[in-house]
Design an enzyme around this catalytic site. Structure first.
Site, PDB file in Angstrom:
ATOM      1  N   ASN A  91      49.994  36.943  49.897  1.00  0.00           N
ATOM      2  CA  ASN A  91      49.885  36.026  48.766  1.00  0.00           C
ATOM      3  C   ASN A  91      50.914  36.463  47.722  1.00  0.00           C
ATOM      4  OD1 ASN A  91      49.187  34.396  46.660  1.00  0.00           O
ATOM      5  ND2 ASN A  91      47.214  35.384  46.224  1.00  0.00           N
TER       6      ASN A  91
ATOM      7  N   LYS B   2      51.672  34.873  45.071  1.00  0.00           N
ATOM      8  CA  LYS B   2      51.314  34.358  43.738  1.00  0.00           C
ATOM      9  C   LYS B   2      52.560  33.712  43.094  1.00  0.00           C
ATOM     10  CE  LYS B   2      47.963  38.029  43.472  1.00  0.00           C
ATOM     11  NZ  LYS B   2      46.970  38.693  42.670  1.00  0.00           N
TER      12      LYS B   2
ATOM     13  N   HIS C  38      40.998  31.108  45.428  1.00  0.00           N
ATOM     14  CA  HIS C  38      41.372  32.459  44.970  1.00  0.00           C
ATOM     15  C   HIS C  38      40.747  32.697  43.592  1.00  0.00           C
ATOM     16  CE1 HIS C  38      43.781  35.827  43.579  1.00  0.00           C
ATOM     17  NE2 HIS C  38      44.081  36.052  44.851  1.00  0.00           N
TER      18      HIS C  38
ATOM     19  N   GLU D 135      41.868  33.939  40.980  1.00  0.00           N
ATOM     20  CA  GLU D 135      42.716  33.550  39.846  1.00  0.00           C
ATOM     21  C   GLU D 135      42.621  32.045  39.596  1.00  0.00           C
ATOM     22  OE1 GLU D 135      46.307  35.427  41.230  1.00  0.00           O
ATOM     23  OE2 GLU D 135      45.361  37.365  40.906  1.00  0.00           O
TER      24      GLU D 135
ATOM     25  N   GLY E  24      44.631  43.650  42.307  1.00  0.00           N
ATOM     26  CA  GLY E  24      45.686  44.103  41.394  1.00  0.00           C
ATOM     27  C   GLY E  24      45.353  45.342  40.588  1.00  0.00           C
TER      28      GLY E  24
ATOM     29  N   SER F 283      44.087  45.113  46.502  1.00  0.00           N
ATOM     30  CA  SER F 283      44.820  46.394  46.450  1.00  0.00           C
ATOM     31  C   SER F 283      45.055  47.027  47.817  1.00  0.00           C
ATOM     32  CB  SER F 283      44.103  47.377  45.520  1.00  0.00           C
ATOM     33  OG  SER F 283      44.144  46.898  44.193  1.00  0.00           O
TER      34      SER F 283
ATOM     35  N   GLY G 167      48.399  41.130  48.224  1.00  0.00           N
ATOM     36  CA  GLY G 167      49.114  40.573  47.084  1.00  0.00           C
ATOM     37  C   GLY G 167      50.355  41.404  46.799  1.00  0.00           C
ATOM     38  N   GLY G 168      50.249  42.309  45.850  1.00  0.00           N
ATOM     39  CA  GLY G 168      51.396  43.095  45.384  1.00  0.00           C
ATOM     40  C   GLY G 168      52.240  43.703  46.500  1.00  0.00           C
TER      41      GLY G 168
HETATM   42  C1  PEP Z   1      45.255  38.866  45.907  1.00  0.00           C
HETATM   43  O1  PEP Z   1      45.763  38.407  44.912  1.00  0.00           O
HETATM   44  O2  PEP Z   1      44.679  38.118  46.696  1.00  0.00           O
HETATM   45  C2  PEP Z   1      45.363  40.296  46.164  1.00  0.00           C
HETATM   46  C3  PEP Z   1      44.668  40.798  47.124  1.00  0.00           C
HETATM   47  O3  PEP Z   1      46.212  41.015  45.339  1.00  0.00           O
HETATM   48  P1  PEP Z   1      46.519  42.583  45.391  1.00  0.00           P
HETATM   49  O4  PEP Z   1      46.768  42.967  46.826  1.00  0.00           O
HETATM   50  O5  PEP Z   1      47.738  42.759  44.550  1.00  0.00           O
HETATM   51  O6  PEP Z   1      45.317  43.280  44.849  1.00  0.00           O
END
Ligand code: PEP
Length: 243
Positions: A7, A9, A89, A91, A166, A205, A226-227
């Site tokens: 993802n 974002k 999601h 967010e 995150g 994370s 995500g990141g």
């Molecule tokens: C996400 O936004 O779905 C996510 C899992 O982000 P991160 O891996 O950065 O925590």
């Protein structure tokens, strides 16, 4: 084979996407990889030659067409050969007022266009600390699938505790397994005949230090990243998980 979902974002660019696609085209993939960049980048793709690699959107409209400025429909995604879409999601739920009711309509739109929904669910920190997280997840699942019949489609559920997204904090593997087993039990109640079509991924994370432990569990069918999905080397290592 595990599901590895990126993802991006509101990140990425044409050049980052082309770097990823060029690299993926020359590396083999052992797992099922879905990359979800911002919508504008979805049309740029030429991923036909990459085995086990697919594109996904991060959101979809609950509407088919009409006066809904800024929206993109499931039909438009399918026309562009985008057959995966994240929905619900956290967010979108918290920053864009996405309700369980809207999520339910979006899943219906996706399924009727043969798009695999990647439904995100999960509790916030207060709900975890007050031990009501299973109730929250139960309601999210119940509402998301209200009046939905499943044919032969795959559905991915991403358990994403909000307190982990995150933050660099991940639940213990035992806590992840506990929730994944809870989700499986709920799906057995909702769809006793289709349980094998549901894949349960973990998100929050995920990084190079923890992905192996998480993906090694039989209760975990994949990860949503995500990141760590914005850096090709990190993401590619996760994509190549082997038990
Ligand atoms: C996400 O936004 O779905 C996510 C899992 O982000 P991160 O891996 O950065 O925590």
């Amino acid at each position: 084979m595990k599901y590895i979902i990126a993802n991006w974002k509101l990140n990425g660019s044409k050049s980052l996407l082309s770097e990823f696609l060029n690299q993926f085209a020359t590396h083999s993939l052992h797992n099922y990889v879905v990359l979800c960049p911002p919508h504008l980048l979805l049309s740029d793709l030429d991923n036909k030659h990459i085995d086990n690699f697919f594109m996904g959107s991060q959101n979809v409209s609950e509407y088919n067409n009409g006066a809904f400025t800024g929206e993109i429909s499931a039909e438009m995604l399918a026309e562009n050969k985008v057959f995966h879409s994240i929905v619900g999601h956290s967010e979108r739920r918290t920053l864009f007022s996405e309700t369980d009711e809207k999520i339910n309509i979006k899943i219906k739109q996706l399924l009727s266009n043969k798009i695999t929904p990647i439904l995100c669910i999960g509790e916030n920190l207060e709900q975890r600390n007050t031990n009501i997280f299973k109730k929250i997840i139960d309601v999210q699942l119940e509402e998301a699938f209200k009046n939905i019949k499943i044919d032969d489609q795959t559905i991915i559920i991403a358990y994403e505790p909000i307190w982990s997204i995150g933050t660099g904090i991940t639940p213990d593997i035992s806590q992840i397994i506990e929730v994944h087993e809870f989700i499986t039990t709920k799906i057995k109640q909702l769809y006793p005949k289709n349980v094998n079509q549901f894949k349960i991924a973990y998100g929050g994370s995920v990084n190079l230090k923890n992905y192996h432990t998480i993906l090694s569990s039989k209760a975990v069918d994949g990860v949503l990243v995500g990141g760590a999905s914005l850096d090709f080397r990190s993401f590619y290592e996760i994509c190549n998980f082997k038990n």
